[in-house]
Every structure is written in C-alpha cells, then in structure tokens.
Scaffold this active site. Structure first.
Site: not given
Ligand code: PMP
Length: 286
Positions: A33, A52, A101, A150, A182, A206
């Site tokens: 996503y 991305r 499935r 993602k 994070e 991410l």
């Molecule tokens: N880390 C994680 C785990 C996230 O889910 C997100 C947002 N989706 C981010 C960092 C930040 O990414 P972005 O700046 O691209 O929204």
C-alpha cells in the site's frame, strides 16, 4: 456527500465497492500500500510514493494492474470526485483473488492484481498534536525482517498503537537489539544541538518518503544529519525528538516512557523542520 472510491477498475459509492473473499490481501496480507497526502487539492511527493510502490511490488514479484500514469490519473479523479482539499489517498494493491486459498502465488497472467483507492479528509497543516507534542512508549520490535516493503500486514504496529493508548500515550517506538527501529507508522528521530539523528536505511525500517524529504531539506537548511542507531536512553536525554510520516509530516515527541524530552514541549528545530517541509513540498505538489 457519499465518498466515491476506486475498486478494481470502477469508481463507486463506498458502500457499493466490494472485493472477493478470496482476495489474497484479505486472506494472507499479500498486498502492498501507499498513503499520499493532499494539501490544497494537490498530491504531496507523488513521485516518491510511486517509486516506493514500484519497489515494494518488484520485491514481492507482484504486478501493478495499471500503469503509473493511470495511477496518477486515478488519484486526481478521486480528489476531484470527492472535492478533497486536505487529507490523503490510500492505495492498496494485492495479488488478486484466485478461486481458492493457496500458499503458492497465483500465475499473474491468470489472476489480475486487486487495486483499491480511497480518499480521506483530514486537517494536516493545522494539527492540535503539533502544539502539544506527542507521548510515546517503547515496545519490542517483533515484526518480520522485510520492513522496507510496505505491506498491509500491520497487525503488530496496530497492536503497538493500542499498547500506547492503554498507557495514555499516542504511539510506540519499536526497539530491536537495544536500538529504536521506528514508530508504529512513522520514522523516529532525536535532536542533539543542531544535529538530527535517525536510524540508517536497511531492511529493518520502512524507507519513509517524508524521511527522505526531511533529511534533504534539513541538509539544505544547514542542519547536521547523522544516520545511526540510537537507544531509548539516548532519546530520553536528547534536546528534542520527533516523528515523520506522510500524514503527520513532522510531529514533535515530548515524552518517551514517561521521561520528558528537553523541556517537555515541542522543540524549536522540530517545528522549524515542519514549516520547511510543508513549504517546500507544496512547491512540487501535483
Ligand atoms: N515507518 C512505518 C512503519 C510506516 O508505516 C510509515 C508510514 N506508512 C512510515 C515509517 C513513514 O513513511 P512515509 O513518510 O512514507 O509515510
């Protein structure tokens, strides 16, 4: 006004949009996503999100059911159909819905990927939490090893958010081998003097699109940037702390595990970075 969403080739009122029970996003979290923010009816950093997305898809050998040009057009159509001024667009691509499935991936020539997008309205520029700052707790990072992709498997981050809420906090910073990875849905930073410290890029986090922009803008504004690991103890001793994401931009963090950061109020550098981010990213909004 009924929200109009995009679902596998059609624009529909939200209540009429349906996906199969065999969709692999639903059965196996086999999907990726993106969330792109919208200010003044324009998309912020669409290119970054598109790149991305392509990377997430290619890492998982998944096909995009439409071209990137078509995807941009769908984003624009949804902004127009919903008269969206400020908020964002959620996009999800799954490996589609085979007739059953199965752990094995379906042949992409036979099963087309699923594609849904929807808008959400939200005040992004004026957020009350920017004035107060947010409080975070630390939790162990027990997610899988490919956090750079993602994917829609967000159960642990969602659980982490609930752990924070139960403690009267706003979010959780995840910790692995003693170092912060994070936030549940954002990248984490600390500030010492004029220096911004954030974990370097790897499969452990991410690769935030907002992170990339912030580090670029920070360097342009003569702020020092250091990409390295840091601990919760170091963060608690820092002058400032903040998070970044597409829908929160820069949000100051004022408390970590009950310890106040600096004076316990949003830091000057964090707030300045937020201003710069909004100003600069509007210039390239499409
Ligand atoms: N880390 C994680 C785990 C996230 O889910 C997100 C947002 N989706 C981010 C960092 C930040 O990414 P972005 O700046 O691209 O929204």
């Amino acid at each position: 006004m009924t929200r109009i969403v995009y679902c596998n080739g059609e624009y529909l009122p939200e209540a009429e949009a349906k996906v199969s029970i065999f969709d692999r996003g639903f059965l196996m979290a086999d999907g990726v996503y993106e969330v792109t923010s919208v200010i003044g009816g324009k998309l912020i950093d669409f290119d970054g999100h598109a790149k991305r997305l392509e990377r997430s898809l290619s890492e998982l050998e998944m096909r995009n059911p439409v071209s990137m040009d078509e995807l941009l057009q769908i984003h624009r159509d949804l902004i127009e159909k919903n008269a969206l001024v400020e908020g964002g667009i959620y996009l999800q691509i799954t490996r589609g819905a085979p007739s059953d499935r199965d752990f094995a991936w379906p042949n992409p020539d036979e099963v087309k990927g699923g594609l849904v997008l929807f808008t959400f309205a939200k005040n992004l520029v004026e957020m009350p939490s920017v004035k107060t700052g947010i409080k975070v707790i630390s939790i162990e990072d027990i997610r899988w090893g490919r956090r750079d992709i993602k994917t829609v498997q967000l159960l642990y981050p969602s659980w982490g958010k609930m752990m924070a809420k139960k403690k009267g906090c706003d979010d959780a910073w995840m910790v692995e081998d003693g170092f912060v990875t994070e936030g549940t849905s954002n990248n984490a930073y600390i500030v010492k003097g004029n220096k911004i410290i954030t974990r370097g890029l790897s499969n452990d986090i991410l690769h935030g699109i907002t992170r990339a922009a912030i580090l670029r803008f920070a360097a342009e504004a003569q702020m020092e940037v250091e990409e390295r690991n840091f601990t919760i103890a170091e963060a608690q001793e820092a002058d400032e702390a903040f998070i970044t994401s597409a829908t929160t931009f820069v949000q100051p963090v004022v408390e970590i595990d009950g310890a106040k950061i600096g004076e316990g109020v949003p830091g000057k550098l964090s707030l300045r970075l937020r201003e710069i981010y909004i100003e600069e990213s509007l210039k390239s909004a499409v």
